[in-house]
Structure formats: structure tokens, C-alpha cells
Design an enzyme around this catalytic site. Structure first.
Site, PDB file in Angstrom:
ATOM      1  N   ASN A 170      32.077  13.527  22.642  1.00 13.76           N
ATOM      2  CA  ASN A 170      32.095  13.097  24.041  1.00 13.76           C
ATOM      3  C   ASN A 170      30.854  13.617  24.763  1.00 13.76           C
ATOM      4  OD1 ASN A 170      32.800  15.838  24.157  1.00 13.76           O
ATOM      5  ND2 ASN A 170      34.014  15.540  26.011  1.00 13.76           N
ATOM      6  N   LEU A 171      30.792  13.407  26.065  1.00 12.34           N
ATOM      7  CA  LEU A 171      29.605  13.753  26.840  1.00 12.34           C
ATOM      8  C   LEU A 171      29.268  15.236  26.751  1.00 12.34           C
ATOM      9  CD1 LEU A 171      27.393  12.964  28.866  1.00 12.34           C
ATOM     10  CD2 LEU A 171      29.044  13.362  30.701  1.00 12.34           C
ATOM     11  N   CYS A 172      30.280  16.098  26.800  1.00 12.32           N
ATOM     12  CA  CYS A 172      30.037  17.544  26.802  1.00 12.32           C
ATOM     13  C   CYS A 172      30.131  18.165  25.414  1.00 12.32           C
ATOM     14  CB  CYS A 172      31.017  18.244  27.749  1.00 12.32           C
ATOM     15  SG  CYS A 172      30.812  17.770  29.477  1.00 12.32           S
ATOM     16  N   GLU A 183      32.627  18.600  23.202  1.00 13.39           N
ATOM     17  CA  GLU A 183      33.721  19.475  22.815  1.00 13.39           C
ATOM     18  C   GLU A 183      34.992  18.725  22.447  1.00 13.39           C
ATOM     19  OE1 GLU A 183      33.463  18.431  25.757  1.00 13.39           O
ATOM     20  OE2 GLU A 183      34.836  19.249  27.228  1.00 13.39           O
ATOM     21  N   PRO A 223      32.352  23.275  28.780  1.00 15.51           N
ATOM     22  CA  PRO A 223      31.305  24.169  29.307  1.00 15.51           C
ATOM     23  C   PRO A 223      31.715  24.956  30.548  1.00 15.51           C
ATOM     24  CG  PRO A 223      30.753  21.869  29.723  1.00 15.51           C
ATOM     25  CD  PRO A 223      31.924  21.859  28.796  1.00 15.51           C
ATOM     26  N   ASN A 224      32.552  24.377  31.422  1.00 13.84           N
ATOM     27  CA  ASN A 224      33.097  25.105  32.583  1.00 13.84           C
ATOM     28  C   ASN A 224      32.040  25.702  33.507  1.00 13.84           C
ATOM     29  OD1 ASN A 224      35.521  26.273  30.288  1.00 13.84           O
ATOM     30  ND2 ASN A 224      35.927  24.776  31.875  1.00 13.84           N
ATOM     31  N   THR A 225      30.859  25.144  33.532  1.00 14.87           N
ATOM     32  CA  THR A 225      29.788  25.743  34.327  1.00 14.87           C
ATOM     33  C   THR A 225      30.134  25.794  35.810  1.00 14.87           C
ATOM     34  OG1 THR A 225      28.204  24.866  32.723  1.00 14.87           O
ATOM     35  CG2 THR A 225      27.319  25.648  34.823  1.00 14.87           C
ATOM     36  N   SER A 226      30.729  24.729  36.330  1.00 14.46           N
ATOM     37  CA  SER A 226      31.094  24.687  37.753  1.00 14.46           C
ATOM     38  C   SER A 226      32.479  25.265  38.010  1.00 14.46           C
ATOM     39  CB  SER A 226      31.035  23.240  38.264  1.00 14.46           C
ATOM     40  OG  SER A 226      29.732  22.711  38.127  1.00 14.46           O
ATOM     41  N   SER A 227      33.451  24.884  37.183  1.00  5.20           N
ATOM     42  CA  SER A 227      34.821  25.339  37.420  1.00  5.20           C
ATOM     43  C   SER A 227      34.952  26.851  37.288  1.00  5.20           C
ATOM     44  CB  SER A 227      35.791  24.636  36.466  1.00  5.20           C
ATOM     45  OG  SER A 227      35.399  24.804  35.120  1.00  5.20           O
TER      46      SER A 227
END
Length: 405
Positions: free
Chosen positions: A98-100, A102, A269-273
């Protein structure tokens, strides 16, 4: 990748000509079948096939690598590694991530479309004895999501109901390690943590199958054969797990009761969350012990939650040898049945990785070796490649980062 390492040639072909003249759909193959088909194609060059070009595999890989360093992309997804871990190979194959990078599973154009049903455990907030309960809640929440939400189109709904693919992930690993006074290079501790996560999540899905039934494609899957995370035989777990007996029982229970979800864990990735959750992103080290995050609406100061009491247990990713990150991700991947969004950061400034050689900066060869190592160690994908550019990194000589303590 073997040809990249050996500096051999890749043969670039026209897929339409290969399909029409040899009856081979190369994109649908992986592993040994791909190799056999590829060798057949190369044996037919000039005889049957006329549209082809030979190119040095390493030189092409260098071109991709140069683009990664300059733009962060393309992402790398290792098709063979991912498909070997596919529990549903009896129903098809996985064409890509998928895009990320994972979450993925079987798809069928016009019939079944993979849907990301994801959440993440906040390890920074995890207290002793809570992990099993957190995993139960996370798995049940996502399985309920499949029942309660309305996918945007029919192919997604069909896939959701057939495979019930979910992805319980994690964020705040760097915080959990720091809070417990552990270092990021402590692979045994990391392995034990994610073994527990993998076990509790898989067991919960089995318990859900008791209550609600197995996913429709369970029969014939690797789960139905007693294999566990990553389609690995139970013998692997008896040899590598720190709590061995429970895996044997789980294998027997899944064969008896089934399992509710075909894929269960995936680390986003959870960079923002992670900023909202007040923890470090995903399973990566913190970028810096203190920095300013600049975005459209302003600038936000960022520091890890346990920086005051565990300052030295927070390695900074911007100066960390990325092979350390690859080893940690490869360790975690053994207990994650789908994928992990692995971002790598290469610092281009002099002396960062080589304190005894202050004039030396990282070379392309060393970046290449890190990417190859990711494939060799069993990582399934490489997400963004980020760089710390030259001269934008150095601080004033009198600055002491320890003062932040």
C-alpha cells in the site's frame, strides 16, 4: 536483488510481447516460478522476443537509490519476501504494498481491493501487565470496524468480508525502551515485546473465530495448516520464541477453531498521529531529542515524553547508523505478519557516523549496503529515504545537548 549484489545484468522486456508470444504474465509470478519464467524469457531473446534491453542491475539500482536520496522515493517493496509470508497463497498472490508500505494482501482487479483497517498501540503509555488487554481491545476494535463501516466501493467490501484483513501496529517504541532504561540496540528486549504483541493479537483473532466464525478464505490457508505468523511453521516458534509452549497450543487452537482475520498486525508510520498521542513515531528512534516541527499553521516544539529521566536512552535517529534501525525492524518483522513502514534517515554531514574521521561523510556505497542489508535481513519494504543535508545540521560549538536534561 541477487543480480544487484553480483553486478549481473537485468533484462528489461516488453510485457505485452512476453504475454502474447510466450504466454507468460511475469507480474503475477514470484519466487521460484518467477525465476523459471525469467530464465525462459532470457532463453528466447532474439529467437521469439525482439523488444528487450540488458542493463547492469547494480547501475539501475544506483539510479533508484540516487532518486531516493534526492526525493525520498521510490519506495522498495520486496515481493518474494512478502509473498512467502502470505497466509492466503491458495487464493492468489500479493502484487504490491500500500501507500505507506505496511499493509497488503491478495487483490483481484475489478473484484477484490485491499483495504487498510489499521490502529496502533501507544507503547509509551503501556504499563506492566496491560499489554494483553490492549491487544485484545485493538483486534476487536478493528474486527468491529469491518462490520460497522461502509467501504467506498464494492471491491473493498468484498475483500473485507472475504479476508477480514486488519493491522494492529505500534507507536512509541523509543519511549517504551527509554522508560524501561533499555537501548534501541537491545534486540532481545525488542523481540520479546513484539513476540508478546504478535501472540496476544493472534490469540485474540482465534478467540473471535470461536465467537463469530473464521474468515471465509480460511480453509486451505497456512493458518489452517497449523502455521502461524508469516506463514512460518510452528517449529520456528518452538526454536525462536522466548515463551515456546504457548505457540504450540495456539497452532492447535487455530486448526480447531479457525482464525477471524487473515492478516492481523501491521506497523504504520504514525508520523502525525504520534504527535497527537504524545509519543515518538512508530517503532523508530526519535528524530532528535528536541526539535521544532514546522508546518502550515505554525511551529511546534517536539521532545520525547521521558526525556527528563531517560535522556541518554533516546538515541537520535538523525545521527544513528541506519543499519541499527534495519536490524531492529528485521527483528520486529519476525513477529508482524504484514509489513512495517520503515523510514531511513541518512545524515550527509561530515564526521556524523565517523567520530574518528571528522572529515569523512557517508558514501553511496554505505547507503547501498544498508538497503541491501534490509532485504537480506528479511525486511519486507523500505518506505521513505530521508536525508539530513550538509551544513543544515551543525550547531554552535558552545551548544551542549545534555543541558536539555
Amino acid at each position: 536483488m541477487r543480480r544487484v549484489i553480483a553486478k549481473e545484468e537485468w533484462t528489461m522486456v516488453d510485457p505485452f510481447e512476453v504475454r502474447t508470444k510466450l504466454g507468460i504474465e511475469l507480474a503475477e509470478l514470484w519466487g521460484e516460478k518467477f525465476e523459471c519464467a525469467y530464465q525462459e524469457i532470457e532463453a528466447n531473446l532474439e529467437k521469439t522476443l525482439t523488444l528487450y534491453k540488458k542493463i547492469n542491475a547494480r547501475e539501475l539500482f544506483k539510479t533508484m537509490m540516487r532518486s531516493q536520496v534526492e526525493t525520498g522515493m521510490p519506495y522498495l517493496w520486496f515481493k518474494d519476501t512478502s509473498n512467502r509470508a502470505n497466509p492466503n497463497s491458495h487464493e492468489g498472490y500479493i502484487p504490491g504494498g500500500n501507500l505507506c508500505q505496511e499493509s497488503w494482501s491478495n487483490v483481484s482487479p475489478g473484484k477484490e481491493a485491499h483495504t487498510c483497517n489499521l490502529n496502533s498501540l501507544n507503547l509509551a503509555n503501556l504499563e506492566d501487565g496491560e499489554l494483553a488487554e490492549f491487544c485484545v481491545i485493538a483486534v476487536r476494535l478493528l474486527d468491529n470496524t469491518i462490520e460497522l463501516t461502509c467501504p467506498p466501493f464494492e471491491d473493498s467490501k468484498t475483500h473485507n468480508l472475504k479476508y477480514r484483513t486488519i493491522g494492529v501496529g505500534a507507536m512509541g517504541l523509543a519511549d517504551w525502551l527509554a522508560k524501561n532504561k533499555r537501548y534501541y540496540r537491545d534486540l532481545d528486549t525488542i523481540s520479546h515485546l513484539f513476540e508478546d504483541i504478535g501472540y496476544y493479537c493472534t490469540k485474540t483473532s482465534m478467540e473471535l473465530a470461536k465467537e463469530r466464525g473464521e474468515y471465509p478464505a480460511f480453509a486451505g490457508s497456512s493458518w489452517s495448516e497449523g502455521k502461524l505468523i508469516g506463514a512460518k511453521p510452528v517449529e520456528w516458534f518452538l526454536e525462536n520464541a522466548h515463551s515456546k509452549e504457548r505457540w504450540q497450543q495456539l497452532s492447535l487452537d487455530i486448526q480447531k477453531y479457525g482464525i477471524r482475520n487473515s492478516h492481523i498486525t501491521a506497523i504504520a508510520p504514525n508520523t502525525s498521529s504520534s504527535l497527537v498521542q504524545g509519543c515518538t513515531a512508530s517503532i523508530l528512534p526519535c528524530y532528535s531529542r528536541f526539535f521544532y516541527d514546522k508546518w502550515a499553521k505554525g511551529t511546534v516544539p517536539i521532545a520525547p515524553p521521558f526525556i527528563r529521566d531517560s535522556f541518554w536512552f533516546y538515541p537520535e535517529n538523525k545521527t544513528l547508523n541506519q543499519q541499527t534501525v534495519v536490524k531492529a525492524v528485521a527483528t520486529i518483522q519476525k513477529w508482524i505478519d504484514t509489513g512495517i513502514s520503515m523510514e531511513l534517515i541518512f545524515n550527509l554531514n561530515q564526521g556524523v557516523y565517523f567520530p574518528d574521521e571528522p572529515e569523512r561523510s557517508i558514501k553511496a556505497k554505505e547507503i547501498f549496503e544498508t538497503l541491501v542489508m534490509a532485504w537480506q535481513e528479511g525486511c519486507k519494504a523500505i518506505y521513505y529515504i530521508r536525508t539530513v543535508q550538509r551544513d543544515s545540521f551543525k550547531e554552535a560549538d558552545e551548544t551542549c545537548t545534555a543541558c536539555a536534561n
